[in-house]
Design an enzyme around this catalytic site. Sequence first.
Site, PDB file in Angstrom:
ATOM      1  N   VAL A  62      -7.040   2.734   2.329  1.00 53.63           N
ATOM      2  CA  VAL A  62      -6.662   3.608   3.809  1.00 53.63           C
ATOM      3  C   VAL A  62      -5.185   3.272   4.152  1.00 53.63           C
ATOM      4  O   VAL A  62      -5.138   2.000   4.146  1.00 53.63           O
ATOM      5  CB  VAL A  62      -7.614   3.510   4.871  1.00 53.63           C
ATOM      6  CG1 VAL A  62      -7.301   4.444   5.920  1.00 53.63           C
ATOM      7  CG2 VAL A  62      -8.859   4.011   4.299  1.00 53.63           C
ATOM      8  N   HIS A 119       3.624  -2.419   3.146  1.00 53.57           N
ATOM      9  CA  HIS A 119       3.185  -1.012   3.630  1.00 53.57           C
ATOM     10  C   HIS A 119       1.779  -1.368   3.644  1.00 53.57           C
ATOM     11  O   HIS A 119       0.812  -1.490   2.886  1.00 53.57           O
ATOM     12  CB  HIS A 119       3.423   0.156   2.415  1.00 53.57           C
ATOM     13  CG  HIS A 119       3.014   1.539   2.957  1.00 53.57           C
ATOM     14  ND1 HIS A 119       3.868   2.562   2.921  1.00 53.57           N
ATOM     15  CD2 HIS A 119       1.966   1.785   3.865  1.00 53.57           C
ATOM     16  CE1 HIS A 119       3.249   3.438   3.552  1.00 53.57           C
ATOM     17  NE2 HIS A 119       2.178   3.127   4.123  1.00 53.57           N
ATOM     18  N   ILE A 120       1.385  -1.433   5.164  1.00 54.59           N
ATOM     19  CA  ILE A 120       0.059  -1.778   5.288  1.00 54.59           C
ATOM     20  C   ILE A 120      -0.988  -0.967   4.594  1.00 54.59           C
ATOM     21  O   ILE A 120      -0.919   0.237   4.609  1.00 54.59           O
ATOM     22  CB  ILE A 120      -0.244  -2.078   6.968  1.00 54.59           C
ATOM     23  CG1 ILE A 120      -1.493  -2.926   7.348  1.00 54.59           C
ATOM     24  CG2 ILE A 120      -0.120  -0.729   7.549  1.00 54.59           C
ATOM     25  CD1 ILE A 120      -1.511  -3.168   8.853  1.00 54.59           C
ATOM     26  N   HIS A 121      -2.229  -1.646   4.163  1.00 50.79           N
ATOM     27  CA  HIS A 121      -3.344  -0.822   3.616  1.00 50.79           C
ATOM     28  C   HIS A 121      -4.493  -1.327   3.893  1.00 50.79           C
ATOM     29  O   HIS A 121      -4.727  -2.657   3.854  1.00 50.79           O
ATOM     30  CB  HIS A 121      -3.216  -0.160   2.191  1.00 50.79           C
ATOM     31  CG  HIS A 121      -2.889  -1.435   1.420  1.00 50.79           C
ATOM     32  ND1 HIS A 121      -1.579  -2.172   1.348  1.00 50.79           N
ATOM     33  CD2 HIS A 121      -3.453  -2.194   0.524  1.00 50.79           C
ATOM     34  CE1 HIS A 121      -1.601  -2.939   0.522  1.00 50.79           C
ATOM     35  NE2 HIS A 121      -2.820  -2.824  -0.059  1.00 50.79           N
ATOM     36  N   LEU A 122      -5.410  -0.576   3.936  1.00 50.42           N
ATOM     37  CA  LEU A 122      -7.019  -1.245   4.241  1.00 50.42           C
ATOM     38  C   LEU A 122      -7.755  -1.152   2.991  1.00 50.42           C
ATOM     39  O   LEU A 122      -7.954   0.096   2.404  1.00 50.42           O
ATOM     40  CB  LEU A 122      -7.446  -0.282   5.501  1.00 50.42           C
ATOM     41  CG  LEU A 122      -8.952  -0.582   5.758  1.00 50.42           C
ATOM     42  CD1 LEU A 122      -9.191  -2.190   6.140  1.00 50.42           C
ATOM     43  CD2 LEU A 122      -9.313   0.269   6.804  1.00 50.42           C
TER      44      LEU A 122
END
Length: 161
Positions: A62, A119-122
């Site tokens: 995400v 780029h942050i992502h879960l």
Amino acid sequence: MTERLWAPWRMEYIQGGADAPGCIFCDKPAAGDDETNLIVHRGERAYVLMNLYPYSNGHLMVAPYRHVAAPGDLDDGERAEMWALLDRSLAALTEVMAPHGFNAGINIGRVAGAGVEDHIHLHVVPRWNGDTNFMPVLADVKVMPEHLTRTAAKLRDAWRA
């Protein structure tokens, strides 16, 4: 007779494709080809895509559309939508794959395992009882029972339902 496990999408990673220029989390949604880019759902501020180099079958990520590196860089709307998409990802994966549990988390920094640091992502990783078998230990290989594009199609259908 020798058994072979085929995972052709891994060759790009092995040959350095994971370090290609640009940002996959910016480039993939901008391309507009969700099927090719394994995007299973688009929200207003964030979206969900399959991991091209999965830890297990059904591994989702995400990410916000906006290029930000850390949780503190997210605005309230992005943060709320990412958590809402985590909930919907868990529901879609449960419907399609019936896992016994999940790992969900964010790797912040290369030393913490972030392949894309800026780029942050879960990560949302479905898990099953007994899914840690001898293959990763002895051969550094993970068995993926279903092709990524097939899993992505199933998840898109679940998301629409």
